[in-house]
Design a protein around this motif. Structure first.
Motif, PDB file in Angstrom:
ATOM      1  N   TYR A  71       0.701  -1.067  -0.065  1.00 27.15           N
ATOM      2  CA  TYR A  71      -0.237   0.031  -0.077  1.00 27.15           C
ATOM      3  C   TYR A  71       0.993   1.252  -0.092  1.00 27.15           C
ATOM      4  CZ  TYR A  71      -3.549  -3.405   1.903  1.00 27.15           C
ATOM      5  OH  TYR A  71      -4.259  -4.526   2.198  1.00 27.15           O
ATOM      6  N   THR A  72       0.126   2.375  -0.594  1.00 24.82           N
ATOM      7  CA  THR A  72       1.124   3.536  -0.376  1.00 24.82           C
ATOM      8  C   THR A  72       0.753   4.444   0.717  1.00 24.82           C
ATOM      9  OG1 THR A  72      -0.748   4.796  -1.734  1.00 24.82           O
ATOM     10  CG2 THR A  72       1.129   3.596  -3.030  1.00 24.82           C
ATOM     11  N   ASP A  73      -0.043   3.976   1.578  1.00 23.98           N
ATOM     12  CA  ASP A  73      -0.669   4.425   2.858  1.00 23.98           C
ATOM     13  C   ASP A  73      -0.834   3.541   3.989  1.00 23.98           C
ATOM     14  OD1 ASP A  73      -2.785   3.238   2.080  1.00 23.98           O
ATOM     15  OD2 ASP A  73      -4.127   5.006   2.062  1.00 23.98           O
ATOM     16  N   ASN A  75       0.075   1.689   7.654  1.00 24.38           N
ATOM     17  CA  ASN A  75       1.155   1.193   8.154  1.00 24.38           C
ATOM     18  C   ASN A  75       1.645  -0.519   8.114  1.00 24.38           C
ATOM     19  OD1 ASN A  75      -0.081   2.627  11.367  1.00 24.38           O
ATOM     20  ND2 ASN A  75       1.486   3.762   9.700  1.00 24.38           N
ATOM     21  N   ASN A 329      -5.240   5.377  10.505  1.00 20.95           N
ATOM     22  CA  ASN A 329      -3.960   5.837  11.082  1.00 20.95           C
ATOM     23  C   ASN A 329      -4.097   7.534  11.732  1.00 20.95           C
ATOM     24  OD1 ASN A 329      -2.886   4.419   8.366  1.00 20.95           O
ATOM     25  ND2 ASN A 329      -2.426   3.562  10.303  1.00 20.95           N
ATOM     26  N   ARG A 331      -3.666  11.173  11.685  1.00 21.16           N
ATOM     27  CA  ARG A 331      -3.550  12.120  10.522  1.00 21.16           C
ATOM     28  C   ARG A 331      -3.245  13.676  11.053  1.00 21.16           C
ATOM     29  NH1 ARG A 331      -7.719   8.546   8.877  1.00 21.16           N
ATOM     30  NH2 ARG A 331      -7.258   7.733   6.493  1.00 21.16           N
ATOM     31  N   ASP A 368      -1.647   0.377  12.238  1.00 18.70           N
ATOM     32  CA  ASP A 368      -2.824   0.609  11.563  1.00 18.70           C
ATOM     33  C   ASP A 368      -4.207   0.634  12.563  1.00 18.70           C
ATOM     34  OD1 ASP A 368      -2.316   0.883   8.951  1.00 18.70           O
ATOM     35  OD2 ASP A 368      -2.404  -1.057   8.300  1.00 18.70           O
ATOM     36  N   LYS A 378       7.819   4.805  10.537  1.00 16.85           N
ATOM     37  CA  LYS A 378       6.563   5.343   9.701  1.00 16.85           C
ATOM     38  C   LYS A 378       5.694   3.929   9.389  1.00 16.85           C
ATOM     39  CE  LYS A 378       8.435   9.255   9.177  1.00 16.85           C
ATOM     40  NZ  LYS A 378       9.651   9.287  10.067  1.00 16.85           N
ATOM     41  N   ASP A 379       6.020   3.004   9.460  1.00 18.93           N
ATOM     42  CA  ASP A 379       5.306   1.802   8.969  1.00 18.93           C
ATOM     43  C   ASP A 379       6.199   0.677   9.656  1.00 18.93           C
ATOM     44  OD1 ASP A 379       7.437   0.734   7.195  1.00 18.93           O
ATOM     45  OD2 ASP A 379       6.188   2.219   5.648  1.00 18.93           O
TER      46      ASP A 379
END
Length: 420
Positions: A71-73, A75, A329, A331, A368, A378-379
């Motif tokens: 995924y691009t977003d 976690n 997540n 924001r 997540d 970040k993830d």
């Protein structure tokens, strides 16, 4: 719904023989894919790494996505989990509080469980379902991630034992007793109405049934009294999958020293969550949430939180409301002075180790699930950062291995295989 706002050392138990063999096995290299630009210490690469609380299936359910794809977003996805050196995770399916007013909690629980099984099967080259600690070890030997199914949120607000047994048949092996942040028919939540004074007779029946079935009991989100009573009633160790320590941040979701010591004395494990709200006093003071008054109602009166509110919505309409927040997540924007760094999270882990011993502390990131992650994470691919932080504390390799995953594995072995 804003999820973040809803919110000494003891000798090793008699499973020392099993524990040592597990530790030796965990030193064998698993298939780890490392992102070229992200450092990974050798201890992290070779250790058994398991997280006690990672959210899955909410986005897959509502966005029709596949956890096997990057995924691009968010976690978490399987490619990034491999890059982070993950060997196993509590594959935590979630039934949020928004499904309770319409009494859709049971329907949602079964559909996300079924979807989790489908997604695991679809991505079988990378991940497999584990029902026991031996399964986890076997799956890891093949270079795959082991998924240990865990439920967060109400499976049924009334606590129907038949539904519990049905979920066990599907493969569920860990369950949070409270209905997320909501007091249900058998246990008080930590930041909702205190109705039962902890747990009631039905709660004791559910605990006994989970012991009988070999299911891990999770007391995260439970009130302090409920945690203490659950530990006393359960014949097996219990876990607190994700949270902070109340003595560091006095948020109601954080565990008291008293409760943490009780869990450890029974052989259980406390998982440290990765968010600022539970672990960073500066951030908590900046947020300055109004402390919620603890409400106690007379026994014999049905808890208000169990009475379904007038709600004519369909489950599809509730889905559409929740979809606006997916992925779940954080924001917001955090000023630098309040943004937690990984060293603060390491200090929280160290507090736990000093409080209950290194055999009873682990990691329950809540990835997540909405935590305000440390600056360096970040993830899930950044998971080695927590190992680096523990190395900076001067922790031995043995201690790091325990916290990274062996403590979870020990408890799972004792509960699912009766080896103590």
């Amino acid at each position: 719904m804003k999820r973040r706002d809803l919110i000494k050392s003891l000798t090793l138990l008699p499973l020392a023989g099993n524990f040592l063999s597990i530790e030796n096995l965990s030193a064998a290299p698993f298939a780890v894919h490392q992102a070229e630009d992200k450092p990974m210490p050798a201890i992290h690469r070779n250790a058994f790494v398991m997280d006690g609380h990672i959210h899955v299936m909410t986005r897959e359910l509502l966005m029709k996505t596949d956890i096997g794809q990057r995924y691009t977003d968010g976690n978490v996805d399987l490619p990034r989990a491999k890059e982070g050196g993950m060997d196993a995770m509590f594959f935590s399916v979630y039934t949020p509080d928004v499904y309770y007013p319409g009494r859709f909690e049971t329907k949602n629980t079964f559909r996300v469980l079924n979807l989790a099984l489908d997604q695991i099967k679809k991505n079988n080259s990378v991940i497999e379902l584990a029902l026991t600690a031996s399964d986890i070890v076997r799956i890891n030997k093949k270079g795959k991630i082991a998924a240990f199914l865990d439920l967060e949120g109400g499976f049924d607000l009334e606590g129907d034992l038949n539904l519990l047994r049905a979920m066990h048949h599907l493969g569920l092996r860990c369950m949070q007793l409270t209905a997320h942040n909501t007091t249900n028919a058998f246990i008080d939540a930590c930041n909702d109405i205190s109705y039962w004074g902890g747990i009631n007779d039905l709660g004791k029946e559910i605990i006994a049934e989970m012991n009988h079935l070999g299911m891990v009991i999770n007391v995260a989100h439970a009130s302090n009294d409920a945690i203490l009573q659950t530990v006393e009633v359960s014949k097996d160790p219990v876990i607190y999958s994700h949270g902070g320590f109340y003595n560091i941040v006095n948020h109601p979701r954080c565990i008291s020293d008293e409760a943490a010591k009780a869990i450890a004395a029974k052989g259980g494990v406390i998982g440290v969550q990765f968010g600022s709200l539970f672990n960073n006093p500066k951030y908590y003071a900046w947020q300055n949430p109004s402390p919620a008054a603890k409400v106690t109602v007379p026994k014999g009166t049905r808890p208000a939180s169990l009475v379904p509110k007038p709600n004519l919505q369909t489950i599809e309409e509730v889905d559409r409301e929740l979809l606006k927040e997916v992925p779940l997540n954080f924001r917001g924007t955090i000023p630098d002075e309040y943004w937690m760094h990984i060293d603060q999270l390491a200090k929280v882990i160290d507090y736990g180790v000093k409080l209950v011993g290194e055999d009873h502390i682990a990691l329950g990131s809540d990835l997540d699930g909405g935590p305000e992650l440390p600056h360096e994470i970040k993830d899930i691919s950044d998971y080695p950062q927590i190992t680096i932080a523990m190395q900076k504390l001067g922790y031995s390799d043995q201690r790091i291995r325990k916290i990274l995953g062996l403590n979870w594995l020990r408890v799972i072995r004792q509960v699912t295989e009766g080896k103590g």
